[in-house]
Motif scaffolding. Structure first.
Motif, PDB file in Angstrom:
ATOM      1  N   GLY A 139       0.680  -1.004   0.119  1.00  0.00           N
ATOM      2  CA  GLY A 139      -0.086  -0.008  -0.042  1.00  0.00           C
ATOM      3  C   GLY A 139       0.834   1.353   0.159  1.00  0.00           C
ATOM      4  O   GLY A 139       0.370   2.189   0.338  1.00  0.00           O
ATOM      5  N   ALA A 140       2.031   1.343  -0.428  1.00  0.00           N
ATOM      6  CA  ALA A 140       3.134   2.253  -0.637  1.00  0.00           C
ATOM      7  C   ALA A 140       2.461   3.178  -1.476  1.00  0.00           C
ATOM      8  O   ALA A 140       1.720   2.860  -2.559  1.00  0.00           O
ATOM      9  CB  ALA A 140       4.060   1.923  -1.052  1.00  0.00           C
ATOM     10  N   ALA A 141       2.519   4.485  -1.439  1.00  0.00           N
ATOM     11  CA  ALA A 141       2.135   5.716  -2.492  1.00  0.00           C
ATOM     12  C   ALA A 141       3.085   5.675  -3.600  1.00  0.00           C
ATOM     13  O   ALA A 141       4.245   5.891  -3.333  1.00  0.00           O
ATOM     14  CB  ALA A 141       2.145   7.015  -1.746  1.00  0.00           C
ATOM     15  N   ALA A 142       2.474   5.132  -4.655  1.00  0.00           N
ATOM     16  CA  ALA A 142       3.299   5.035  -5.894  1.00  0.00           C
ATOM     17  C   ALA A 142       3.115   6.413  -6.794  1.00  0.00           C
ATOM     18  O   ALA A 142       2.035   6.744  -6.926  1.00  0.00           O
ATOM     19  CB  ALA A 142       2.837   3.833  -6.860  1.00  0.00           C
ATOM     20  N   THR A 143       4.179   6.905  -7.116  1.00  0.00           N
ATOM     21  CA  THR A 143       4.191   7.923  -8.265  1.00  0.00           C
ATOM     22  C   THR A 143       4.981   7.942  -9.527  1.00  0.00           C
ATOM     23  O   THR A 143       6.171   7.241  -9.155  1.00  0.00           O
ATOM     24  CB  THR A 143       4.706   9.392  -7.369  1.00  0.00           C
ATOM     25  OG1 THR A 143       6.112   9.139  -6.980  1.00  0.00           O
ATOM     26  CG2 THR A 143       3.795   9.831  -6.308  1.00  0.00           C
ATOM     27  N   ASP A 144       4.577   8.242 -10.495  1.00  0.00           N
ATOM     28  CA  ASP A 144       5.130   8.250 -11.730  1.00  0.00           C
ATOM     29  C   ASP A 144       5.866   9.504 -11.971  1.00  0.00           C
ATOM     30  O   ASP A 144       5.137  10.461 -12.377  1.00  0.00           O
ATOM     31  CB  ASP A 144       4.096   7.871 -12.729  1.00  0.00           C
ATOM     32  CG  ASP A 144       4.559   7.697 -14.282  1.00  0.00           C
ATOM     33  OD1 ASP A 144       5.869   8.034 -14.561  1.00  0.00           O
ATOM     34  OD2 ASP A 144       4.100   7.167 -15.322  1.00  0.00           O
ATOM     35  N   ASP A 145       7.263   9.354 -11.952  1.00  0.00           N
ATOM     36  CA  ASP A 145       8.172  10.766 -12.288  1.00  0.00           C
ATOM     37  C   ASP A 145       8.429  10.736 -13.660  1.00  0.00           C
ATOM     38  O   ASP A 145       9.462  11.447 -14.178  1.00  0.00           O
ATOM     39  CB  ASP A 145       9.363  10.404 -11.221  1.00  0.00           C
ATOM     40  CG  ASP A 145       9.148  10.372 -10.066  1.00  0.00           C
ATOM     41  OD1 ASP A 145       8.069  11.089  -9.633  1.00  0.00           O
ATOM     42  OD2 ASP A 145       9.908   9.781  -9.215  1.00  0.00           O
ATOM     43  N   GLY A 146       7.926   9.727 -14.727  1.00  0.00           N
ATOM     44  CA  GLY A 146       8.353  10.115 -15.948  1.00  0.00           C
ATOM     45  C   GLY A 146       9.655   9.338 -16.110  1.00  0.00           C
ATOM     46  O   GLY A 146      10.264   8.589 -15.533  1.00  0.00           O
ATOM     47  N   GLN A 147      10.273   9.830 -17.453  1.00  0.00           N
ATOM     48  CA  GLN A 147      11.645   9.308 -18.063  1.00  0.00           C
ATOM     49  C   GLN A 147      12.518  10.004 -17.109  1.00  0.00           C
ATOM     50  O   GLN A 147      12.735  11.142 -17.044  1.00  0.00           O
ATOM     51  CB  GLN A 147      11.841   9.570 -19.507  1.00  0.00           C
ATOM     52  CG  GLN A 147      10.864   8.615 -20.469  1.00  0.00           C
ATOM     53  CD  GLN A 147      11.491   7.130 -20.330  1.00  0.00           C
ATOM     54  OE1 GLN A 147      12.545   6.901 -20.548  1.00  0.00           O
ATOM     55  NE2 GLN A 147      10.529   6.096 -20.177  1.00  0.00           N
ATOM     56  N   GLN A 148      13.457   9.004 -16.639  1.00  0.00           N
ATOM     57  CA  GLN A 148      14.667   9.824 -15.816  1.00  0.00           C
ATOM     58  C   GLN A 148      15.972   8.992 -16.144  1.00  0.00           C
ATOM     59  O   GLN A 148      16.039   7.763 -16.482  1.00  0.00           O
ATOM     60  CB  GLN A 148      14.145   9.738 -14.331  1.00  0.00           C
ATOM     61  CG  GLN A 148      12.995  10.366 -13.906  1.00  0.00           C
ATOM     62  CD  GLN A 148      13.357  11.868 -13.973  1.00  0.00           C
ATOM     63  OE1 GLN A 148      14.261  12.292 -13.762  1.00  0.00           O
ATOM     64  NE2 GLN A 148      11.909  12.592 -14.022  1.00  0.00           N
ATOM     65  N   LYS A 149      16.917   9.542 -16.065  1.00  0.00           N
ATOM     66  CA  LYS A 149      18.389   8.846 -15.982  1.00  0.00           C
ATOM     67  C   LYS A 149      18.197   7.638 -15.013  1.00  0.00           C
ATOM     68  O   LYS A 149      17.997   7.903 -13.784  1.00  0.00           O
ATOM     69  CB  LYS A 149      19.407  10.126 -15.975  1.00  0.00           C
ATOM     70  CG  LYS A 149      20.882   9.619 -16.219  1.00  0.00           C
ATOM     71  CD  LYS A 149      21.864  10.455 -16.093  1.00  0.00           C
ATOM     72  CE  LYS A 149      22.924   9.774 -16.405  1.00  0.00           C
ATOM     73  NZ  LYS A 149      23.536   8.816 -15.530  1.00  0.00           N
ATOM     74  N   LEU A 150      18.897   6.475 -15.404  1.00  0.00           N
ATOM     75  CA  LEU A 150      19.127   5.544 -14.666  1.00  0.00           C
ATOM     76  C   LEU A 150      20.288   6.073 -13.806  1.00  0.00           C
ATOM     77  O   LEU A 150      21.072   6.510 -14.053  1.00  0.00           O
ATOM     78  CB  LEU A 150      19.769   4.491 -15.370  1.00  0.00           C
ATOM     79  CG  LEU A 150      18.677   3.621 -16.578  1.00  0.00           C
ATOM     80  CD1 LEU A 150      19.472   2.641 -17.223  1.00  0.00           C
ATOM     81  CD2 LEU A 150      17.419   3.167 -15.513  1.00  0.00           C
ATOM     82  N   PRO A 151      20.176   5.482 -12.366  1.00  0.00           N
ATOM     83  CA  PRO A 151      20.740   5.849 -11.349  1.00  0.00           C
ATOM     84  C   PRO A 151      22.408   5.197 -11.326  1.00  0.00           C
ATOM     85  O   PRO A 151      23.227   5.736 -10.838  1.00  0.00           O
ATOM     86  CB  PRO A 151      20.072   5.433  -9.899  1.00  0.00           C
ATOM     87  CG  PRO A 151      19.340   4.110 -10.607  1.00  0.00           C
ATOM     88  CD  PRO A 151      18.922   4.555 -11.985  1.00  0.00           C
ATOM     89  N   ILE A 152      22.214   4.132 -12.140  1.00  0.00           N
ATOM     90  CA  ILE A 152      23.566   3.523 -12.413  1.00  0.00           C
ATOM     91  C   ILE A 152      23.691   2.722 -13.838  1.00  0.00           C
ATOM     92  O   ILE A 152      22.569   2.460 -14.273  1.00  0.00           O
ATOM     93  CB  ILE A 152      23.720   2.256 -11.292  1.00  0.00           C
ATOM     94  CG1 ILE A 152      25.345   1.742 -11.482  1.00  0.00           C
ATOM     95  CG2 ILE A 152      22.490   1.262 -11.439  1.00  0.00           C
ATOM     96  CD1 ILE A 152      25.435   0.883 -10.015  1.00  0.00           C
TER      97      ILE A 152
END
Length: 252
Positions: A139-152
């Motif tokens: 039940g975590a709040a999920a948000t869509d941040d769109g296209q983002q650079k991979l962290p690694i």
């Protein structure tokens, strides 16, 4: 996850129609957005086999972590999802061999070692096996941040952020950023620890070497870094036992 309030009124104290319509649109947008984010979380979980999880009577897997100092932690687990019985084969903090079987639904009756060391480790390791399912289970709040650079590594992907409240989640206040490819598979993750202690507080890894264990899709390899230091995390000996069968199906 902010809201905007409109306070304009006309001469008779009533809100003008265009303001009412605009305000209604503002109220509708977050709902539509949340619906889309929930749909994305559902699609990701389905890709990893959540619709067939009810067929799983048992899971076996070994969680391995190679630390920057070369030390390797190996935890062997067997879990029965329907009964919540857990078996652990590994070592305690002092490096002593430990084998134990316990009922997670009755933790209060377990030893301090189980409650304070082994079961928290089970929660940690299981997240690496079934993280996509926790999008829906917790039940975590999920948000869509769109296209983002991979962290690694190179490239970009759709980022879905799972934010836990201060009183819930694997650790209170945790955030898991999932980077999702067009095939709805996870390409990488970043874990932000909400609690002050213990470390690590920032972990980023890749999701590689996908295999199927029965109906479940599982990433077996997670190279990355923890608090800026390289780590190697991987799964071995993954298998499942399905309803109506006494055989274990190995991931392949």
């Amino acid at each position: 996850m902010s809201r905007t309030r409109i306070l304009a009124r006309n001469g008779n104290g009533r809100l003008p129609l265009f303001v009412l319509l605009a305000f209604s649109a503002l109220l509708a947008l977050p709902t539509a957005s949340k619906a889309a984010e929930a749909a994305t979380a559902q699609e990701v979980a389905k890709t990893f086999g959540i619709d067939s999880f009810g067929q799983v009577e048992g899971m076996r897997y070994t969680w391995n972590l190679e630390l920057p100092n070369g030390h390797t932690i190996t935890n062997k687990w067997e879990w029965s999802p329907k009964t919540n019985m857990v078996s652990f084969d590994g070592k305690d903090k002092a490096g002593n061999p430990v084998k134990v079987t316990y009922d997670r639904s009755k933790l209060d009756s377990q030893s301090d070692a189980v409650k304070k060391e082994i079961d928290p480790q089970f929660a940690n390791d299981q997240y690496w096996v079934l993280l996509p399912f926790h999008l829906l289970w917790d039940g975590a709040a999920a948000t869509d941040d769109g296209q983002q650079k991979l962290p690694i590594g190179d490239g970009s992907a759709q980022r879905i952020a799972m934010r836990y409240p201060s009183e819930g989640g694997y650790q209170p206040g945790d955030t898991w950023d999932l980077y999702i490819g067009p095939d709805k598979r996870i390409e990488a993750i970043t874990y932000h620890r909400g609690a002050a202690n213990p470390p690590p507080h920032l972990v980023s890894t890749k999701y590689e070497d996908y295999k199927k264990a029965g109906p479940l899709l599982i990433s077996m390899s997670h190279p990355g870094e923890a608090d800026g230091k390289p780590i190697k995390l991987w799964l071995t000996d993954v298998s499942v036992k399905l309803t109506g069968s006494d055989k274990w199906v190995e991931a392949q």
